[in-house]
Each structure stands twice: as structure tokens, then as C-alpha cells.
Write an enzyme that holds these catalytic residues in place. Structure first.
Site, short mmCIF file in Angstrom:
data_model
loop_
_atom_site.label_atom_id
_atom_site.label_comp_id
_atom_site.label_asym_id
_atom_site.label_seq_id
_atom_site.Cartn_x
_atom_site.Cartn_y
_atom_site.Cartn_z
CG ASP A 79 -1.83 -1.21 1.42
OD1 ASP A 79 -2.34 -1.63 0.30
OD2 ASP A 79 -2.10 -1.74 2.42
CE LYS B 128 3.75 -2.28 -4.58
NZ LYS B 128 3.01 -1.87 -2.92
N GLY C 40 -4.24 -4.20 -4.96
CA GLY C 40 -5.07 -3.40 -5.29
C GLY C 40 -4.57 -1.97 -5.80
CG HIS C 41 -1.40 -2.01 -8.32
ND1 HIS C 41 -0.43 -2.53 -9.13
CD2 HIS C 41 -0.70 -2.21 -6.85
CE1 HIS C 41 0.44 -3.30 -8.13
NE2 HIS C 41 0.28 -2.98 -6.93
CD GLN D 220 1.20 -8.62 -2.69
OE1 GLN D 220 1.74 -9.37 -3.07
NE2 GLN D 220 -0.31 -8.41 -3.06
P1 IMP Z 1 -2.72 -12.49 1.68
O1 IMP Z 1 -1.65 -12.17 0.67
O2 IMP Z 1 -3.94 -12.28 1.27
O3 IMP Z 1 -2.32 -13.87 1.86
O4 IMP Z 1 -2.52 -11.50 3.00
C1 IMP Z 1 -1.41 -11.80 3.89
C2 IMP Z 1 -0.90 -10.60 4.51
O5 IMP Z 1 -0.52 -9.52 3.55
C3 IMP Z 1 -2.05 -9.85 5.21
O6 IMP Z 1 -1.76 -9.01 6.28
C4 IMP Z 1 -2.59 -8.86 4.12
O7 IMP Z 1 -3.28 -7.77 4.72
C5 IMP Z 1 -1.44 -8.60 3.31
N1 IMP Z 1 -1.63 -7.96 2.04
C6 IMP Z 1 -1.89 -8.73 0.79
N2 IMP Z 1 -1.84 -8.06 -0.11
C7 IMP Z 1 -1.64 -6.96 0.23
C8 IMP Z 1 -1.73 -5.53 -0.56
O8 IMP Z 1 -1.65 -5.61 -1.57
N3 IMP Z 1 -1.37 -4.50 0.43
C9 IMP Z 1 -1.26 -4.53 1.67
N4 IMP Z 1 -1.18 -5.62 2.26
C10 IMP Z 1 -1.45 -6.93 1.75
#
Ligand code: IMP
Length: 421
Positions: A13, A16, A40-41, A217
Site C-alpha cells: 500500500d 506503487k 489493489g493498484h 505488496q
Molecule cells: P494474503 O496476501 O491475502 O495472503 O495476506 C497476507 C498478508 O498480506 C495480510 O496481512 C494482508 O493484509 C497483506 N497483504 C496482501 N496483499 C496486500 C496488499 O496489496 N497491500 C497491503 N497488504 C497486503
């Protein structure tokens, strides 16, 4: 002409998407190397706010091709929705999206498992519920389905077998499994025109085209190098580019690290500079810090320099983009963590080995600038205290700042004198 990698230096977040969108017009190719629709971009297209989860947002630039590499996981349902959105916007996308046949498919039951597994954990990770972990689990357990399977005759059989296995784990007896499988296959078939050998194509392209590698991420969500187990299931760090796309080391010329002017994280896990609720909610409301994938409120806190130092080293960051500086426009004072005190000892670089309980962040306090910055496009025109804030980050991290974000829109970006690609 090797490429540029854009990576997150915090817990995702970092905005990017905006930096990638700002730069991708001058690139021939944008390639994603890891992750899936958990990202989520957010970008603006002709004043409309759009959120891309699966397809790189570079597709909005008419001459840019986008690649989704082997290290990614693809949910055909999300992919189909995004294709439909592009169609509705009148964007000519057909020949510009390339999907690796090696990428893995997220099945509807991966999503169910994702939520169910996290719900049962004592210390919840707070997953996005997009099926990411279970899909990568099947991949590494050599049970997964890849994009290439879509074109094979036994695809339906394999989808059925996998979904049955997942339902057994969930303890659910599905009433309409065949219908569910058919609905999934209908969406998956839409991927066929885009399937290619991304590794071969991109290895050639990177020799004479401008390629931007787009991380999803962030560094501290990396499965190996992040705050395990509170991480995602892929490798967002710059090193992930090579294995995730199957292209040679040496394909990257520069790494731009993106960090917000403060720190946020979604879900559980350590967060040394998390602010008390009064400050956190001020940052959250001003910065609209709610998940673009899940809508969840993000945890908010001050900038953590020891984290940036660590991320700078392991990603080989050449320059930074500091985003959302404008969120501090009305702040009297801004705190920045410059070191940690751990068991009486001062530590200047984060290491995921440090347990949250032992960490005492040591802060420097800088003066705010109390002036709106949205309209400023020139670094020298920024209020002096805002310039000082950026220079402070540069001095403390030893990394030059190439770009500063002062608003959500693409054009609300300042290029500093250090910027070079
Ligand atoms: P997962 O990727 O859905 O398995 O989530 C694992 C961890 O990564 C959790 O804490 C999510 O909130 C975090 N996470 C996954 N994708 C994002 C992202 O795009 N932005 C911020 N946090 C993310």
C-alpha cells in the site's frame, strides 16, 4: 536496455500503483512477477478512479504491453471482470496482455480455504481472502493447476478433483459442484488468447525495450524476508523479478523503492512505529487509509527509517519515491523513527529477528509546514519544512529521493533533481 523495478519498501500500500502509472507511459512493457488479486493498484483514468487487482494498470497506456509472470497467481473470475472493464472503457487491450502458461490458477475453493484457515488461527494474519496462500500452497505442494492446464483435455477433471479435495478439507459437501466447476471453466477459457511463454518473450524484449517490473505488496510482506508469518505467500522483493518472470539476472538496471511518508499495515503482525489511536486515525482519515482490496481500515504510524534501511539494502534500491507527503500538510509536528532500542542496545537497521515486544522506537521530531502541497510540481517550491523532511529521509537512509507524491492523481507528483531512469 535493462529494466527498472518498482518495489514496496514497507508492508504494501505504498501507492506503487500511482508511481507505476506515472512512469509506465514511457515504458514499452510493464511486467508483474508475483502476487495475485490480493494487490489493489489504484489509478485515475480520465478522472475515473480505477482499481486493478490482476492486470497491470500499465494497460491504460495505449502503447504499453503488460505481462503476468510465472510467479503470479491468477483468479480467472477477477481477470474476466477486469477485461470487461477495459472493454467498457473502450481500451484496445487484446494484443497487449500476455499471461505466462506457468502461472497458477486460483480456484473458488482456494478463497474459501483462505478465509477458513485464517479464522482458525490464534494469531490471525488478516489475509485478503483472495485465495492467495492456499493457491501458493498447492503450487509448492505440486498439486496446483497452471494456466497451461486450461488448454488441456482433462482440465475439467482436474478442476473437479482439486475442488473436491478442498471441500473435503473444509468439511463441506457441495450441492452443485459440477455447476461451480463449469462456471469457473467458462471464465478460465477467457484467458486463452493471452497465454504465452513470458520467460522467452520477455528475455528477448528486455534487450531492446524499456521494461518496468511492477512489484505488488512490499518488502516486509515477503514470504522469506518479511515479518514471517505475517506475510504474503510470494516474493515482492526485487530478487523476485528473476524467478517470478524467468528472466536473466542483469535484466534490472535500477530499483526504485516506494515508501509512504509514514507507515501503514493491514492485518496482524509487528509494527514498531504504530501510533496511538488519535494520531493513527488522523493519518487514516487524511490519507484515506482503507484497503483497496478489502476496504479494511489500515493500521497507521510514523515513518520507520530502520525499516527503510533494511529494505534499501536487500532490494539494492537506487532511488526512492516518497508518496503521500500531502497527508502531513496540516500537521504541527511529524515524528520519524531513526533507531530502535532493543534490550538497552541501539539498533539502526530493522531485522525481522527483532521481536515486537522488545522494540522501543527512538524518534526525531520535525516541524510541519502547515501549507497545502497538492498543486506544487517543483521540489524547490515545496515549503522549506517539507523539503527538510525529504532531505532528512535521504540523509538517514543514504538513499536519494527521485519522486515525491503530493496527491492521488498521476500529475500530483514532483520529480526531484536526483531523478534519473
Ligand atoms: P494474503 O496476501 O491475502 O495472503 O495476506 C497476507 C498478508 O498480506 C495480510 O496481512 C494482508 O493484509 C497483506 N497483504 C496482501 N496483499 C496486500 C496488499 O496489496 N497491500 C497491503 N497488504 C497486503
Amino acid at each position: 536496455m535493462p529494466g527498472i523495478a518498482i518495489v514496496g519498501l514497507q508492508w504494501g500500500d505504498e501507492a506503487k500503483g500511482k508511481i507505476v502509472d506515472f512512469l509506465s507511459g514511457s515504458f514499452d512493457i510493464v511486467a508483474r512477477y508475483q502476487g495475485g488479486p490480493n494487490a489493489g493498484h489504484t489509478v485515475y483514468y480520465k478522472d475515473t478512479k480505477l482499481i486493478f487487482h490482476q492486470i497491470p494498470s500499465g494497460i491504460l497506456h495505449p502503447n504499453t504491453k503488460v505481462y503476468i509472470g510465472a510467479g503470479c497467481v491468477i483468479d480467472p473470475v477477477v481477470f474476466a471482470t477486469e477485461i470487461e472493464n477495459l472493454k467498457n472503457l473502450g481500451i484496445d487491450y487484446e494484443k497487449r496482455i500476455k499471461v505466462s502458461y506457468k502461472a497458477h490458477l486460483i480456484l473458488p475453493t482456494h478463497r474459501l480455504l483462505d478465509v477458513s484457515i485464517d479464522d482458525k488461527r490464534r494469531d490471525k494474519i488478516g489475509v485478503t481472502g483472495r485465495g492467495i496462500g492456499p493457491c501458493y500452497e498447492d503450487k509448492h505442494g505440486r498439486k496446483g493447476l497452471r494456466v497451461e492446464n486450461i488448454e488441456r483435455r482433462e482440465f475439467k477433471e482436474k478442476v473437479t478433483e482439486n475442488m473436491k479435495r478442498h471441500y473435503e478439507i473444509l468439511g463441506i459437501h457441495p450441492q452443485n459442484l459440477e455447476e461451480e466447476v463449469d462456471a469457473f471453466i467458462k471464465k478460465a477459457l477467457l484467458l486463452i488468447p493471452f497465454i504465452t511463454d513470458v520467460s522467452l518473450e520477455l528475455s528477448k524484449e528486455v534487450k531492446n525495450k524499456k521494461v518496468l517490473f511492477e512489484g505488488a505488496q512490499g518488502t516486509f510482506l515477503d514470504i522469506d524476508h518479511g515479518t514471517y508469518p505475517y506475510v504474503t505467500s510470494s516474493n515482492p522483493i526485487a530478487g523476485g523479478v528473476f524467478s517470478g518472470l524467468g528472466i536473466p539476472p542483469g535484466s534490472i538496471e535500477k530499483v526504485i523503492g516506494v515508501a509512504k511518508a509514514y507507515t501503514t499495515r493491514v492485518g496482524g503482525g509487528p509494527f514498531p512505529t504504530e501510533a496511538e489511536e488519535k494520531v493513527a486515525s488522523l493519518i487514516r482519515e487524511t490519507g484515506n487509509e482503507f484497503g483497496s482490496t478489502t476496504g479494511r481500515p489500515r493500521r497507521c504510524g510514523w515513518l520507520d527509517i530502520p525499516m527503510l534501511r533494511y529494505a534499501g539494502v536487500i532490494n539494492g534500491v537506487n532511488g526512492m519515491a516518497i508518496t503521500k507527503l500531502d497527508v502531513f500538510d496540516d500537521f504541527e509536528e511529524i515524528k520519524v523513527c531513526v533507531e530502535y532500542k532493543v534490550n538497552g542496545k541501539r539498533i539502526d537497521t530493522y531485522t525481522p529477528l527483532i521481536s515486537e515486544k522488545n522494540i522501543e522506537p527512538l524518534y526525531a521530531t520535525l516541524k510541519g509546514w502547515k501549507q497545502k502541497t497538492h498543486k506544487i510540481r517543483d521540489f524547490d517550491v515545496l515549503p522549506k519544512n517539507a523539503q527538510k523532511y525529504i532531505s532528512f529521509i535521504e540523509k538517514e537512509t543514504g538513499i536519494k529521493v527521485f519522486m515525491v507524491g503530493v496527491g492521488e492523481k498521476r500529475e500530483e507528483t514532483i520529480i526531484t533533481p536526483y531523478f534519473s531512469l
